[in-house]
Design a protein around this motif. Structure first.
Motif, short mmCIF file in Angstrom:
data_model
loop_
_atom_site.label_atom_id
_atom_site.label_comp_id
_atom_site.label_asym_id
_atom_site.label_seq_id
_atom_site.Cartn_x
_atom_site.Cartn_y
_atom_site.Cartn_z
N SER A 108 0.81 -1.22 0.00
CA SER A 108 0.00 0.00 0.00
C SER A 108 0.85 1.27 0.00
N ASN A 109 2.17 1.11 0.05
CA ASN A 109 3.09 2.24 -0.04
C ASN A 109 2.73 3.31 1.01
N ASP A 110 2.68 4.57 0.63
CA ASP A 110 2.41 5.62 1.62
C ASP A 110 0.92 5.90 1.77
N GLY A 111 0.07 5.01 1.28
CA GLY A 111 -1.37 5.19 1.42
C GLY A 111 -1.99 6.06 0.35
N VAL A 122 -15.06 4.35 3.06
CA VAL A 122 -14.91 2.90 2.96
C VAL A 122 -13.73 2.47 3.85
N PRO A 123 -13.95 1.52 4.79
CA PRO A 123 -12.87 1.07 5.68
C PRO A 123 -11.69 0.48 4.90
N VAL A 124 -10.47 0.87 5.30
CA VAL A 124 -9.28 0.44 4.57
C VAL A 124 -8.25 -0.19 5.50
N LEU A 125 -7.42 -1.05 4.92
CA LEU A 125 -6.26 -1.60 5.62
C LEU A 125 -5.13 -1.75 4.62
N GLY A 126 -3.97 -1.21 4.95
CA GLY A 126 -2.80 -1.35 4.09
C GLY A 126 -1.87 -2.44 4.60
N ALA A 134 5.54 2.82 5.30
CA ALA A 134 4.33 2.48 6.07
C ALA A 134 4.06 3.52 7.14
N GLU A 135 5.12 4.06 7.73
CA GLU A 135 4.94 5.05 8.79
C GLU A 135 4.33 6.35 8.26
N ILE A 142 -3.96 5.99 7.76
CA ILE A 142 -4.24 4.74 7.04
C ILE A 142 -3.67 3.59 7.87
N PRO A 143 -4.51 2.76 8.52
CA PRO A 143 -3.98 1.63 9.29
C PRO A 143 -3.16 0.71 8.38
N THR A 144 -1.94 0.37 8.81
CA THR A 144 -1.03 -0.37 7.93
C THR A 144 -0.32 -1.48 8.70
#
Ligand SMILES: [Zn+2]
Length: 411
Positions: A108-111, A122-126, A134-135, A142-144
């Protein structure tokens, strides 16, 4: 060397696709102090499997070596952001994802993409293994999950109550060393009526347009549509739609579902693309074996252009510091003897040096200061955008040079 096997079907790899010699990792940009140290080079030799026609690089480096501190931040390309936004709008319209859906993106890279789903509620998860990237996503809300994706990570997510209505993977399939484990993981994470979409460069376009510079160590696999269909089928997944996209010089976007989920019939575009690849002989070895001669010819042409320019006292600088530029420059042996410097808009690359060739990377303003005669565009897929952005070089008679599919000078 012991026998290397196909990463999908395990047939021993015997057939040469293209040998680009020894090259450093394309994303290993160097700090100034590293210029005085040794630098690792690895073979960059692509093979084609005679059974499944997967074009691939044997793994010479581990994913941890490549992806743990990745310098690529997706958000720095306007074109790519626009592409992501349009995709999100299209897929929500077509499949009706809403606040009750779960979107999961692998790599998901940087979101940069998930942010558009988040905006729509829409709920997302990376899922992103490169910690520094990711940070950035997490800071943007963006939860990752900071892990590599495969059967194990998929199993952990399912055990934690997460499954995907939409599972997205853009420009990740090519980067996966254990292809079977990755696709098996997608099967596990997908809800019974869920949808997978993935984008990756299309091997047919790579070959038709001579994009050999998109071969680098991070790209383990190069897919025709016929081959990717086989890989998914092997893992109980059916591709029910496909789009041909202009991104990265020609990509495919595939839509897949569980083989048992017959609510989404296999569409016309799937059948047509398979028929087209079969007609173009992508299911025989011949076109793959003749590719490397064209690559050698491109190297000779580019060097001939540069030698001629330098002998006439012209100055040449680069635009961009993409991974593909590093393959091209290292394969052709082009260093600061030909290209004084390159420029890049990403502040994460400025002040660094290109791996192998040690060409310095500056801020784009450097071009206006030094007024070069030629600007060599390394990310040729963004040619129009760059020529527009840098149009002012014409004020002093500067010209653009695009190296791929063959050397072309634009006034
Ligand atoms: Zn194979």
């Amino acid at each position: 060397m012991s026998t290397v096997e196909c990463r999908f079907c395990r047939t021993p790899l015997k057939h040469n696709f293209v040998d680009l010699g020894m090259s450093p990792l394309a994303n290993s940009y160097l700090k100034p102090e590293a210029l005085h140290q040794m630098e690792p080079f690895y073979p960059l030799h692509a093979y084609v499997c005679e059974t499944c026609f997967l074009v691939q690089l044997p793994m010479v480096v581990t994913p941890e070596q490549i992806f743990s501190d990745y310098a690529y931040f997706s958000s720095y390309s306007d074109t790519w952001l626009k592409h992501a936004q349009t995709y999100v709008e299209d897929v929500i319209k077509r499949f009706g994802f809403d606040s009750g859906s779960q979107v999961v993106e692998v790599a998901s890279n940087d979101g940069y993409l998930l942010q558009y789903f988040k905006e729509k509620g829409v709920p997302v998860l990376g899922i992103e293994p490169a910690r520094n990237v990711a940070e950035v996503a997490e800071a943007a809300g963006i939860p990752t999950v900071k892990k590599f994706f495969g059967v194990q990570t998929a199993g952990e997510l399912v055990a934690g109550g997460k499954q995907a209505d939409l599972l997205v993977g853009n420009n990740v399939l090519a980067h996966v060393p254990d292809l079977n484990d990755f696709v098996a993981g997608m099967k596990i994470l997908l809800k019974p009526d869920g949808i997978i979409t993935m984008e990756f460069p299309h091997l047919m376009q790579l070959m038709a347009n001579n994009q050999f510079d998109t071969i680098y160590h991070e790209h383990f696999s190069y897919f025709s549509f016929v081959t990717v269909t086989k890989v998914f089928a092997e893992h109980g997944l059916t591709i029910f739609d496909v789009e041909e996209l202009p991104t990265h010089g020609g990509s495919l976007r595939i839509y897949a579902r569980h083989a048992q989920d017959t609510s989404k019939p296999v569409g016309r575009r799937v059948k047509e693309l398979i028929a087209k690849e079969e007609a173009d002989c992508f299911t025989s070895l011949e076109p793959y074996l003749s590719f490397s001669e064209r690559v050698k010819e491109t190297k000779r042409q580019l060097l001939a252009f540069l030698i001629d320019a330098k002998q006439n006292g012209a100055s040449v600088v680069g635009y961009g510091a993409p991974a593909k530029g590093n393959t091209l420059l290292n394969y052709c042996g082009i260093r600061s003897d030909f290209v004084d410097y390159t420029v890049d808009r990403s502040p994460h690359k400025q002040g660094y040096y290109l791996p192998g060739t040690h060409i310095p990377i500056h801020h784009p303003d450097k071009v206006r200061e030094t007024k070069p005669d030629y600007l060599l565009i390394l990310p040729w897929n963004l040619k129009s955008e760059i020529m527009e952005q840098m149009a002012y070089i014409r004020e002093w008679g500067g010209k653009f040079v695009v190296p791929i599919p063959e050397v072309q000078v634009y006034l």
